[in-house]
Design a protein around this motif. Structure first.
Motif, PDB file in Angstrom:
ATOM      1  N   THR A 195       0.826  -1.200   0.000  1.00 39.70           N
ATOM      2  CA  THR A 195       0.000   0.000   0.000  1.00 39.70           C
ATOM      3  C   THR A 195       0.865   1.256   0.000  1.00 39.70           C
ATOM      4  O   THR A 195       2.077   1.196   0.179  1.00 39.70           O
ATOM      5  CB  THR A 195      -0.906   0.040   1.252  1.00 39.70           C
ATOM      6  OG1 THR A 195      -0.104   0.329   2.394  1.00 39.70           O
ATOM      7  CG2 THR A 195      -1.665  -1.274   1.444  1.00 39.70           C
ATOM      8  N   TYR A 242       1.109   3.231   2.270  1.00 42.12           N
ATOM      9  CA  TYR A 242       1.610   3.432   3.631  1.00 42.12           C
ATOM     10  C   TYR A 242       2.851   2.600   3.951  1.00 42.12           C
ATOM     11  O   TYR A 242       3.436   2.755   5.017  1.00 42.12           O
ATOM     12  CB  TYR A 242       0.508   3.108   4.650  1.00 42.12           C
ATOM     13  CG  TYR A 242      -0.718   3.965   4.450  1.00 42.12           C
ATOM     14  CD1 TYR A 242      -0.693   5.312   4.816  1.00 42.12           C
ATOM     15  CD2 TYR A 242      -1.871   3.447   3.884  1.00 42.12           C
ATOM     16  CE1 TYR A 242      -1.804   6.108   4.617  1.00 42.12           C
ATOM     17  CE2 TYR A 242      -2.981   4.237   3.687  1.00 42.12           C
ATOM     18  CZ  TYR A 242      -2.937   5.568   4.050  1.00 42.12           C
ATOM     19  OH  TYR A 242      -4.036   6.363   3.854  1.00 42.12           O
ATOM     20  N   ASP A 243       3.236   1.701   3.060  1.00 43.42           N
ATOM     21  CA  ASP A 243       4.391   0.838   3.316  1.00 43.42           C
ATOM     22  C   ASP A 243       5.675   1.645   3.444  1.00 43.42           C
ATOM     23  O   ASP A 243       5.822   2.713   2.855  1.00 43.42           O
ATOM     24  CB  ASP A 243       4.589  -0.156   2.159  1.00 43.42           C
ATOM     25  CG  ASP A 243       3.552  -1.261   2.145  1.00 43.42           C
ATOM     26  OD1 ASP A 243       2.747  -1.330   3.083  1.00 43.42           O
ATOM     27  OD2 ASP A 243       3.560  -2.043   1.181  1.00 43.42           O
TER      28      ASP A 243
END
Length: 179
Positions: A50, A52-53
């Motif tokens: 994602t 957010y990784d």
């Protein structure tokens, strides 16, 4: 300890170093300690899932190296073994180059070199377009921060907190460092 400053395709890494060469050049025998600074190619890895990784960061092959070293047997702070490696062949550095002014004013000498990324790349045999279009300007702006990190490392070496030998018996070969 390791410091890293990354720009678009070029970065600078610096670390303390304790070094014993098992096959030293004449006059360079014995243990050395100090700070190693390298200009390296950097790459951003793709996100693995994602948005957010955490992004993988690749600190890739070296372009140029400055070794702000001194003989452990000599006076602390002498930097009597300070040198640089203007060229690499892959991961392997060329011969040590003992430049005029490097031992006397190491921070100023290294800062001047870092402030001229195009010249440094040319001396390394690399095309200027291997750096990102803003890397030279961004590195120039960051030189005071890079040199402050190098100063902190040198201070830690002088205090005996960094660039320490491996514990145990005397060694005939050692490289204790991130770099």
């Amino acid at each position: 300890m390791l410091y890293a400053f990354g720009f678009e395709r070029i970065g600078v890494v610096a670390s303390d170093l304790y070094f014993v060469d098992p096959d030293p050049i004449p006059g360079q025998e014995g243990a050395e300690r100090g700070v190693r600074l390298e200009v390296r190619l950097f790459r951003r890895g793709p996100l693995q899932g994602t948005i957010y990784d955490a992004r993988p960061i690749h600190v890739d092959r070296p372009v140029w190296r400055a070794d702000l070293l001194e003989s452990v047997a000599g006076p602390a702070g002498s930097l009597d073994r300070a040198h640089h490696h203007p060229r690499f062949k892959g991961w392997n550095p060329g011969h040590r180059v003992f430049a005029e002014g490097l031992s006397e004013a190491p921070l100023e000498w290294v800062a001047e070199r870092l402030s001229d990324l195009d010249g440094l790349l040319a001396e390394a045999g690399m095309a200027a377009d291997e750096a990102g279009p803003d890397d030279a300007a961004e590195l120039r702006k960051a030189v005071p921060d890079v040199m402050a990190a190098v100063r902190r490392l040198l201070d830690g070496v002088a205090k005996g907190e960094l660039a320490r030998p491996p514990s145990g018996e005397p060694v005939t070969e050692a490289r204790v460092s991130w770099l």
